[in-house]
Scaffold this motif. Structure first.
Motif, mmCIF file in Angstrom:
data_model
loop_
_atom_site.group_PDB
_atom_site.id
_atom_site.type_symbol
_atom_site.label_atom_id
_atom_site.label_comp_id
_atom_site.label_asym_id
_atom_site.label_seq_id
_atom_site.Cartn_x
_atom_site.Cartn_y
_atom_site.Cartn_z
ATOM 1 N N ARG A 15 -10.725 25.405 6.871
ATOM 2 C CA ARG A 15 -11.040 23.990 7.179
ATOM 3 C C ARG A 15 -12.555 23.645 6.488
ATOM 4 N NH1 ARG A 15 -8.123 20.528 9.395
ATOM 5 N NH2 ARG A 15 -9.382 19.616 10.940
ATOM 6 N N ILE A 16 -12.675 22.575 6.111
ATOM 7 C CA ILE A 16 -13.989 22.174 5.629
ATOM 8 C C ILE A 16 -14.359 20.950 6.128
ATOM 9 C CG2 ILE A 16 -15.156 21.804 3.284
ATOM 10 C CD1 ILE A 16 -13.303 23.422 1.815
ATOM 11 N N THR A 17 -15.731 21.244 6.447
ATOM 12 C CA THR A 17 -16.519 19.682 7.025
ATOM 13 C C THR A 17 -17.571 19.217 6.016
ATOM 14 O OG1 THR A 17 -16.397 20.707 9.138
ATOM 15 C CG2 THR A 17 -17.879 18.796 8.995
ATOM 16 N N ALA A 18 -17.286 17.800 5.598
ATOM 17 C CA ALA A 18 -18.061 16.961 4.878
ATOM 18 C C ALA A 18 -18.879 16.158 5.688
ATOM 19 C CB ALA A 18 -17.454 16.626 3.484
ATOM 20 N N THR A 19 -20.099 16.330 5.714
ATOM 21 C CA THR A 19 -21.109 15.233 6.351
ATOM 22 C C THR A 19 -21.798 14.291 5.401
ATOM 23 O OG1 THR A 19 -21.485 17.128 7.731
ATOM 24 C CG2 THR A 19 -23.105 15.402 8.027
ATOM 25 N N PHE A 20 -21.530 12.945 6.253
ATOM 26 C CA PHE A 20 -22.290 11.827 5.357
ATOM 27 C C PHE A 20 -23.215 11.245 6.253
ATOM 28 C CE2 PHE A 20 -18.135 12.666 3.985
ATOM 29 C CZ PHE A 20 -18.104 12.743 2.485
ATOM 30 N N GLN A 21 -24.247 10.672 5.379
ATOM 31 C CA GLN A 21 -25.318 9.809 6.389
ATOM 32 C C GLN A 21 -24.777 8.300 6.128
ATOM 33 O OE1 GLN A 21 -27.456 11.230 8.463
ATOM 34 N NE2 GLN A 21 -28.170 9.382 9.370
ATOM 35 N N GLN A 22 -24.744 7.463 7.064
ATOM 36 C CA GLN A 22 -24.248 6.192 6.755
ATOM 37 C C GLN A 22 -25.488 5.275 6.896
ATOM 38 O OE1 GLN A 22 -20.060 5.548 8.815
ATOM 39 N NE2 GLN A 22 -21.357 6.290 10.442
ATOM 40 N N ARG A 23 -24.923 4.155 6.316
ATOM 41 C CA ARG A 23 -26.363 3.177 6.062
ATOM 42 C C ARG A 23 -26.802 2.672 7.560
ATOM 43 N NH1 ARG A 23 -22.799 0.068 2.105
ATOM 44 N NH2 ARG A 23 -23.567 0.887 0.279
ATOM 45 N N ASP A 24 -25.996 2.726 8.723
ATOM 46 C CA ASP A 24 -26.551 2.396 9.872
ATOM 47 C C ASP A 24 -27.197 3.604 10.757
ATOM 48 O OD1 ASP A 24 -24.384 4.064 10.684
ATOM 49 O OD2 ASP A 24 -23.443 2.336 11.693
ATOM 50 N N GLY A 25 -27.355 4.532 9.982
ATOM 51 C CA GLY A 25 -28.125 5.739 10.498
ATOM 52 C C GLY A 25 -27.262 6.823 11.290
ATOM 53 N N ARG A 26 -26.074 6.367 11.520
ATOM 54 C CA ARG A 26 -25.079 7.372 12.144
ATOM 55 C C ARG A 26 -24.598 8.374 11.128
ATOM 56 N NH1 ARG A 26 -20.623 4.186 15.124
ATOM 57 N NH2 ARG A 26 -20.455 3.179 12.877
ATOM 58 N N THR A 27 -24.107 9.520 11.423
ATOM 59 C CA THR A 27 -23.723 10.352 10.738
ATOM 60 C C THR A 27 -21.978 10.614 10.893
ATOM 61 O OG1 THR A 27 -25.578 11.761 11.036
ATOM 62 C CG2 THR A 27 -23.666 13.033 10.131
ATOM 63 N N LEU A 28 -21.250 10.844 9.681
ATOM 64 C CA LEU A 28 -19.796 10.774 9.495
ATOM 65 C C LEU A 28 -19.557 12.201 9.218
ATOM 66 C CD1 LEU A 28 -17.004 9.757 9.421
ATOM 67 C CD2 LEU A 28 -17.470 8.880 7.270
ATOM 68 N N HIS A 29 -18.535 12.837 9.866
ATOM 69 C CA HIS A 29 -18.194 14.108 9.703
ATOM 70 C C HIS A 29 -16.853 14.148 9.317
ATOM 71 C CE1 HIS A 29 -22.066 15.899 11.271
ATOM 72 N NE2 HIS A 29 -21.778 15.291 12.267
ATOM 73 N N VAL A 30 -16.105 14.535 8.314
ATOM 74 C CA VAL A 30 -14.920 14.453 7.814
ATOM 75 C C VAL A 30 -14.445 16.035 7.805
ATOM 76 C CG1 VAL A 30 -13.177 13.617 6.211
ATOM 77 C CG2 VAL A 30 -15.329 12.390 6.760
ATOM 78 N N ARG A 31 -13.318 16.382 8.598
ATOM 79 C CA ARG A 31 -12.877 17.846 8.250
ATOM 80 C C ARG A 31 -11.657 17.830 8.031
ATOM 81 N NH1 ARG A 31 -14.613 22.519 10.059
ATOM 82 N NH2 ARG A 31 -13.436 23.726 11.345
ATOM 83 N N LYS A 32 -11.282 18.702 7.076
ATOM 84 C CA LYS A 32 -9.947 18.850 6.646
ATOM 85 C C LYS A 32 -9.537 20.143 6.018
ATOM 86 C CE LYS A 32 -8.337 17.135 2.467
ATOM 87 N NZ LYS A 32 -8.138 16.136 1.676
ATOM 88 N N ALA A 33 -8.330 20.693 6.061
ATOM 89 C CA ALA A 33 -8.034 21.728 5.367
ATOM 90 C C ALA A 33 -7.888 21.707 3.959
ATOM 91 C CB ALA A 33 -6.531 22.418 5.972
ATOM 92 N N THR A 34 -8.261 22.805 3.319
ATOM 93 C CA THR A 34 -7.931 23.188 1.703
ATOM 94 C C THR A 34 -6.448 23.119 1.533
ATOM 95 O OG1 THR A 34 -7.956 25.393 1.944
ATOM 96 C CG2 THR A 34 -10.082 24.339 1.398
ATOM 97 N N VAL A 35 -6.148 22.752 0.268
ATOM 98 C CA VAL A 35 -4.800 22.867 -0.292
ATOM 99 C C VAL A 35 -4.186 24.180 -0.071
ATOM 100 C CG1 VAL A 35 -3.229 22.601 -2.160
ATOM 101 C CG2 VAL A 35 -5.196 21.000 -1.673
#
Length: 61
Positions: A15-35
């Motif tokens: 399972r991998i988590t990608a983290t993105f900084q959004q324009r409004d300052g919040r952080t988005l974490h997206v987690r999903k399994a590899t193929v």
């Protein structure tokens, strides 16, 4: 199939988590399994399980 070989096949998927900084300052974490690789996919199919365990999870903080 030996337990050792079965554990080798099952250990590949992660399972991998990608983290993105959004324009409004919040952080988005997206987690999903590899193929799943073909050998692992056959095991999931035999057990009638989803090859992408956990689905995609999104968390904004």
């Amino acid at each position: 199939m030996s337990w050792t070989r079965l554990r080798e096949i099952l250990s590949v998927q992660q399972r991998i988590t990608a983290t993105f900084q959004q324009r409004d300052g919040r952080t988005l974490h997206v987690r999903k399994a590899t193929v799943a690789e073909p050998a692992l996919r056959r095991i999931y199919d035999a057990l009638e399980l989803n090859a992408a365990p956990g689905g995609i999870q999104k968390l904004t903080v």
